[in-house]
Design an enzyme around this catalytic site. Sequence first.
Site, mmCIF file in Angstrom:
data_model
loop_
_atom_site.group_PDB
_atom_site.id
_atom_site.type_symbol
_atom_site.label_atom_id
_atom_site.label_comp_id
_atom_site.label_asym_id
_atom_site.label_seq_id
_atom_site.Cartn_x
_atom_site.Cartn_y
_atom_site.Cartn_z
ATOM 1 C CD GLN A 88 -13.532 -6.051 -2.885
ATOM 2 O OE1 GLN A 88 -13.777 -4.941 -3.320
ATOM 3 N NE2 GLN A 88 -12.285 -6.508 -2.825
ATOM 4 C CG HIS A 130 -1.898 -1.095 1.312
ATOM 5 N ND1 HIS A 130 -1.799 -2.111 2.230
ATOM 6 C CD2 HIS A 130 -3.020 -1.347 0.579
ATOM 7 C CE1 HIS A 130 -2.829 -2.934 2.076
ATOM 8 N NE2 HIS A 130 -3.573 -2.519 1.077
HETATM 9 P P1 AMP Z 1 -6.227 -4.105 -0.796
HETATM 10 O O1 AMP Z 1 -6.204 -3.181 0.388
HETATM 11 O O2 AMP Z 1 -5.687 -5.471 -0.509
HETATM 12 O O3 AMP Z 1 -7.551 -4.100 -1.512
HETATM 13 O O4 AMP Z 1 -5.196 -3.500 -1.836
HETATM 14 C C1 AMP Z 1 -5.226 -2.144 -2.211
HETATM 15 C C2 AMP Z 1 -4.241 -1.942 -3.339
HETATM 16 O O5 AMP Z 1 -2.941 -2.317 -2.888
HETATM 17 C C3 AMP Z 1 -4.563 -2.800 -4.567
HETATM 18 O O6 AMP Z 1 -4.344 -2.039 -5.738
HETATM 19 C C4 AMP Z 1 -3.574 -3.921 -4.446
HETATM 20 O O7 AMP Z 1 -3.216 -4.484 -5.685
HETATM 21 C C5 AMP Z 1 -2.389 -3.210 -3.830
HETATM 22 N N1 AMP Z 1 -1.514 -4.198 -3.189
HETATM 23 C C6 AMP Z 1 -1.859 -5.116 -2.246
HETATM 24 N N2 AMP Z 1 -0.799 -5.903 -1.968
HETATM 25 C C7 AMP Z 1 0.230 -5.478 -2.745
HETATM 26 C C8 AMP Z 1 1.584 -5.893 -2.923
HETATM 27 N N3 AMP Z 1 2.111 -6.895 -2.250
HETATM 28 N N4 AMP Z 1 2.321 -5.229 -3.821
HETATM 29 C C9 AMP Z 1 1.805 -4.202 -4.535
HETATM 30 N N5 AMP Z 1 0.546 -3.755 -4.411
HETATM 31 C C10 AMP Z 1 -0.236 -4.383 -3.527
#
Ligand code: AMP
Length: 307
Positions: free
Chosen positions: A61, A37
Amino acid sequence: MILLESAADLRVHLDSARRGGASIGFVPTMGAFHEGHRSLMRAARAAHDLVVVSLFVNPLQFGPGEDLDRYPRDPTGDLEVVREEGVDVLFTPGVAEMYPGHPEPPLTTVHVASLSEGLCGTGRPGHFDGVATVVAKLFALVGPCTAYFGRKDAQQLAVVRRLVADLGLPVEVVGCPLVRESDGLALSSRNRNLIPEQRRAATVLYRALRAGADLVMGGERDAGRLRRVVANVATNEELARLEYAEVVGTGDLSPMETLSGEVLVAVAARVGGVRLIDNMTVTVKADGTASVDLGVMTEGEVVCAAR
Ligand code: AMP
């Protein structure tokens, strides 16, 4: 840093910033922040006058019986992270704010056909409708110039890109590198729910992808053989249950026979009650040479191989 919960307040705040000529970079999230993040927040911070992060654990979702109730939440830690990363606005709407008819589901939803069906869509029917719907709504509320997504969620990125293209939304979508722990585990909020034994087992997805990367760098171009090797390594871990290992095109997510162009090698497994996903991108050029992108380590080291 300003914390806003209402869509009306967000609109007033951002309208006035826009009138002043500010460009807005947007990072949609579900919170429990980690380095992945942070990397998106930094990319947005480097390119925009105003950085908006949304934190909304989107019930639409999650399917029945999925981990909505167990999804990690860390409001105090998250506030610290957005402050450290110089975020201007943290938008944390409640469910009723995002879905006014709640608890009834919204009547208007967004379905990105075909791209939503395979890979994670097979085991999580309706998941990407929930993602596409909330992203479309957040884009409407925030009105960003650019939105930042991680390539960790490669199918989500493909769905969002197609949603933006099909509806002509005035947002540039930027895909950022997948960030890993030093032992290769892809960072995920859900990793917090792994007990130490499971945490060790969870690296199996990275080990499987690495085996696939070695095969490609050794000259393998047959997608079926690549898929089988990745699946074999991924099933070689007692605590992990492989859901899928697939080799598809990065844009249309359709299965491949021979590796060419940009190829996504995607895996998903359950470790205990935690569902984990991971992927790498293989690029095969017209001259037959290949490179593999496995992302970056939290220390900033790039994990890729080229030949
Ligand atoms: P989430 O909070 O899991 O819905 O993720 C929010 C954003 O962070 C999304 O665009 C994810 O793809 C990105 N994200 C989550 N984990 C990673 C990671 N390990 N590397 C890069 N981006 C990430």
